[in-house]
Write an enzyme that holds these catalytic residues in place. Structure first.
Site, PDB file in Angstrom:
ATOM      1  N   LYS A  23      -2.618  -3.766 -10.817  1.00 64.50           N
ATOM      2  CA  LYS A  23      -1.737  -3.264 -11.873  1.00 64.50           C
ATOM      3  C   LYS A  23      -1.604  -4.300 -12.990  1.00 64.50           C
ATOM      4  CE  LYS A  23       0.977  -0.107 -13.570  1.00 64.50           C
ATOM      5  NZ  LYS A  23       2.324   0.153 -13.029  1.00 64.50           N
TER       6      LYS A  23
ATOM      7  N   LEU B   7     -15.170  -1.305   1.481  1.00 61.17           N
ATOM      8  CA  LEU B   7     -15.345  -1.974   2.770  1.00 61.17           C
ATOM      9  C   LEU B   7     -14.808  -1.109   3.905  1.00 61.17           C
ATOM     10  CD1 LEU B   7     -16.171  -4.575   4.308  1.00 61.17           C
ATOM     11  CD2 LEU B   7     -13.849  -5.408   3.915  1.00 61.17           C
ATOM     12  N   SER B   8     -13.673  -0.454   3.675  1.00 58.10           N
ATOM     13  CA  SER B   8     -13.082   0.373   4.722  1.00 58.10           C
ATOM     14  C   SER B   8     -13.925   1.612   5.014  1.00 58.10           C
ATOM     15  CB  SER B   8     -11.663   0.796   4.329  1.00 58.10           C
ATOM     16  OG  SER B   8     -11.682   1.729   3.262  1.00 58.10           O
TER      17      SER B   8
ATOM     18  N   ASP C 136      -2.634  -7.483  -3.447  1.00 54.67           N
ATOM     19  CA  ASP C 136      -3.779  -7.177  -4.302  1.00 54.67           C
ATOM     20  C   ASP C 136      -3.505  -5.973  -5.196  1.00 54.67           C
ATOM     21  OD1 ASP C 136      -5.158  -9.284  -3.284  1.00 54.67           O
ATOM     22  OD2 ASP C 136      -6.660  -8.109  -2.197  1.00 54.67           O
ATOM     23  N   GLY C 137      -2.710  -5.007  -4.706  1.00 55.54           N
ATOM     24  CA  GLY C 137      -2.363  -3.853  -5.522  1.00 55.54           C
ATOM     25  C   GLY C 137      -1.602  -4.249  -6.776  1.00 55.54           C
TER      26      GLY C 137
ATOM     27  N   ASP D  65     -16.359  13.497   1.857  1.00 56.07           N
ATOM     28  CA  ASP D  65     -14.991  13.569   1.343  1.00 56.07           C
ATOM     29  C   ASP D  65     -14.900  12.985  -0.060  1.00 56.07           C
ATOM     30  OD1 ASP D  65     -14.238  14.690   3.698  1.00 56.07           O
ATOM     31  OD2 ASP D  65     -13.070  12.985   4.427  1.00 56.07           O
TER      32      ASP D  65
ATOM     33  N   THR E  11     -14.467  -5.657  -1.171  1.00 60.20           N
ATOM     34  CA  THR E  11     -13.580  -5.992  -0.048  1.00 60.20           C
ATOM     35  C   THR E  11     -12.375  -5.058   0.011  1.00 60.20           C
ATOM     36  OG1 THR E  11     -12.508  -7.660  -1.447  1.00 60.20           O
ATOM     37  CG2 THR E  11     -14.247  -8.419   0.041  1.00 60.20           C
TER      38      THR E  11
ATOM     39  N   GLU F 109     -12.674  -0.257  -8.148  1.00 59.80           N
ATOM     40  CA  GLU F 109     -13.592   0.874  -7.987  1.00 59.80           C
ATOM     41  C   GLU F 109     -13.153   2.092  -8.774  1.00 59.80           C
ATOM     42  OE1 GLU F 109     -10.271   1.457  -5.715  1.00 59.80           O
ATOM     43  OE2 GLU F 109     -11.715   0.112  -4.733  1.00 59.80           O
TER      44      GLU F 109
END
Length: 294
Positions: free
Chosen positions: A79, A194-195, A74-75, A179, A190, A150
């Site tokens: 890009k 999500l994390s 997904d990264g 933070d 997702t 995001e």
């Protein structure tokens, strides 16, 4: 048919999937161009025996491309979005990584899936993006000031919390002692959001999500708002600067910089196979509906 191919780095056995893709495109007599840096990575990898150096390359895309293949996780797709921008070129993700929520093709079914796509047997999933403006303007913010997943602000060089003053349509919402804060699209629901305890949102939803990162004020909860809203952030902290990220692109900003986040005026087109859906992907990736008690 004109096709672009992109990847960030070499995954194990990537040459197998690259060759399968090139073979399928050759049968269709497609014009194929591989991103210049990715072709160099391919040819430098000792595990790859075939030489792809004769392939044509590109450094930038234009509207003449029909499809853009992203090879990786997904990264890599995030890009790839920076190459496509507002050109409207459909992106096909071939997942050679791990989870892969955004990928169109899983490596286990690459041959069948490629045949379907090259025969035009697919649909387009339109994905919204976020754009960013800062006041005062900062040279740290790249010209590619948009994000598919995001926009996030995070503390920098400190273990102390930061205060994220948050306004919606210029009306004060709250100040998150945390933070950081994530402002995510439905696609990004997702990912990082999500994390951090954010909700899963259908990508067709016209929303954005505000998800605090490790909040100190325990009544702070993720918030879903309409994507027609404008979110404005101001960060305060013990350090003089903080981090702002747009997907994987990071800028260092001075405290009290005003960050204005809006829905972009263009979308990204992700290719989706006819028999796939967001619900099906959730069941598969998150193992929903499976009994793991035995």
């Amino acid at each position: 048919m004109k096709i672009g191919i992109y990847g960030q780095f070499y995954h194990k056995n990537s040459e197998i999937y690259i060759q399968m893709l090139l073979d399928a495109l050759q049968k269709k007599a497609a014009k194929v161009l591989i991103e210049e840096n990715f072709l160099e990575i391919i040819n430098q990898n000792q595990e790859i025996t075939k030489n792809f150096s004769e392939c044509s390359t590109f450094t930038k895309l234009d509207s003449s491309f029909d499809l853009f293949f992203s090879i990786g996780g997904d990264g890599t797709i995030l890009k790839a979005v920076t190459f496509v921008g507002d050109l409207g070129i459909p992106i096909v993700g071939i997942n050679t990584g791990r989870l892969g929520f955004l990928a169109t093709i899983q490596k286990e079914t690459i041959t069948e899936s490629l045949n379907q796509i090259l025969e035009g047997e697919y649909i387009i999933s339109e994905r919204s993006l976020l754009t960013v403006e800062t006041k005062p303007e900062s040279e740290e913010v790249p010209t590619l000031n948009f994000a598919l997943n995001e926009v996030a602000v995070n503390r920098r060089n400190t273990t102390s919390m930061i205060k994220v003053e948050t306004l919606v349509n210029d009306k004060y919402l709250t100040s998150y002692w945390s933070d950081g804060l994530i402002v995510a699209t439905p696609t990004g629901s997702t990912g990082y959001s999500l994390s951090c305890g954010g909700p899963v949102i259908d990508p067709d939803s016209k929303n954005m999500i505000l998800t605090p990162i490790a909040p100190h004020n325990l009544n702070a909860r993720p918030l879903v708002i309409a994507d027609s809203n404008t979110v404005t952030l101001k960060v305060y902290g013990r350090e003089e600067t903080f981090l702002m990220s747009m997907d994987s692109r990071i800028a260092t900003l001075k405290n009290e910089t005003k960050i204005i986040i809006k829905k972009a005026d263009f979308t990204i087109k992700l290719v989706q196979l006819n028999d796939d859906s967001f619900i099906k992907t959730l069941r598969k990736k998150l193992l929903w509906g499976e009994d793991k008690r035995n």
